[in-house]
Design a protein around this motif. Sequence first.
Motif, mmCIF file in Angstrom:
data_model
loop_
_atom_site.group_PDB
_atom_site.id
_atom_site.type_symbol
_atom_site.label_atom_id
_atom_site.label_comp_id
_atom_site.label_asym_id
_atom_site.label_seq_id
_atom_site.Cartn_x
_atom_site.Cartn_y
_atom_site.Cartn_z
ATOM 1 N N GLY A 170 0.831 -1.195 0.000
ATOM 2 C CA GLY A 170 0.000 0.000 0.000
ATOM 3 C C GLY A 170 0.867 1.247 0.000
ATOM 4 O O GLY A 170 1.977 1.241 0.541
ATOM 5 N N ARG B 224 -4.096 4.672 -1.634
ATOM 6 C CA ARG B 224 -4.803 4.609 -0.348
ATOM 7 C C ARG B 224 -4.818 5.980 0.313
ATOM 8 O O ARG B 224 -3.802 6.679 0.336
ATOM 9 N N ASP B 225 -5.980 6.331 0.824
ATOM 10 C CA ASP B 225 -6.132 7.523 1.675
ATOM 11 C C ASP B 225 -5.648 8.818 1.017
ATOM 12 O O ASP B 225 -5.153 9.714 1.684
ATOM 13 N N TYR C 281 -12.655 -1.849 -3.763
ATOM 14 C CA TYR C 281 -11.432 -1.252 -3.232
ATOM 15 C C TYR C 281 -11.711 -0.389 -2.007
ATOM 16 O O TYR C 281 -10.797 -0.089 -1.236
ATOM 17 N N SER D 45 -12.041 -2.183 3.699
ATOM 18 C CA SER D 45 -10.797 -2.393 4.433
ATOM 19 C C SER D 45 -11.037 -3.432 5.519
ATOM 20 O O SER D 45 -12.188 -3.728 5.880
#
Length: 255
Positions: free
Chosen positions: A137, A169-170, A207, A210
Motif C-alpha cells: 500500500g 490509499r487515503d 477497493y 478495508s
Amino acid sequence: MLLPTAEGNLSEIYFPLTANPVGYNHLLLAENVLWQFPETQLLVFILSNGRHPDPFKTLQIPHSSLRYEILRRALLDWSDPEKSLPAIYADESKVLLKLGSNNCAISRWELSYSGPLRLADHVQYFSTGQKIALIVGVDLIQRMLDPRIFTDKDLAQIENGCLMITAPRDDIDLMQTLELIKQNRGVKLTVQEINQRVLPKKMRKFYQISSTHIRKATQAGHALETFLPTNSALYISQNCLYKRREGGTYATYSY
C-alpha cells in the motif's frame, strides 16, 4: 522512481499481508495485478505471523491458523458467483476472473519466526538475484519516511532488491512521497502503480473495503457477505472472531 512499465521479475509477485481479515479489497488487488501484468505466473500471499515491525501498530490479531483459513476459503470462493459478489459483477461484465488455484499460493514462512519480520526481510528471503516484485500500500511507502519504522539498512535493501507495486490509499500523493523519501532518506525507490481501470468499473467499488470495515461490521452484528466471500464470512461467524468479550478483550487472539 515511478516507472511507466515495470522493471524486475514479474513472473512471480509477492503480496505480504496481515489478513486481519482478508477482504474483497485484497483479492481484487491481486486480480488487478494479474490483469495488469499478464506475464505473472504465480502470485504468493505472504501471511504475517502477527508480530508487526511497526512499533506504532499494536493491535491484537487472531491466531495465524484462523487468518490462514479465512484467506484459503476466500481464494477458493473468489471466482464463484454463488459465493462472491465480485464474481457476480465479473459475470455481468463478461469478464473471466484470473485469480485461482493455478496461479496463487499462500506462504507461511513467517510463521516459523516468533519476532516481527520487516519488508526488507521479505526482499532478502525471496530474492533470487533480480529485483522481486512486492505488492504494498502507498501508506506503507509513506511510513518509509520514519527511521523508527524503516532503518537506513532496510531502505538500502529495498532500493537494491525490490520493485514495489503500489495500491492507492487515503489520497496519499505517491510522487510527492517518493520525492520526500529521496530527499530525506537518500534512496530512490522503484515503484509501479496499480492501474485500477483494467477492471470493470462496477468491480472497483470493492477497493473501498478495508479490514477495519470488516472488523467493525462484525462487532455491529452486520452480515459480512458484502465484504468477503460466503465461506470466509461463515468461518468468522462460527469462530466468533472480532467479537468483543466483556471487559473489551477478544477471543482466540494472540500476540
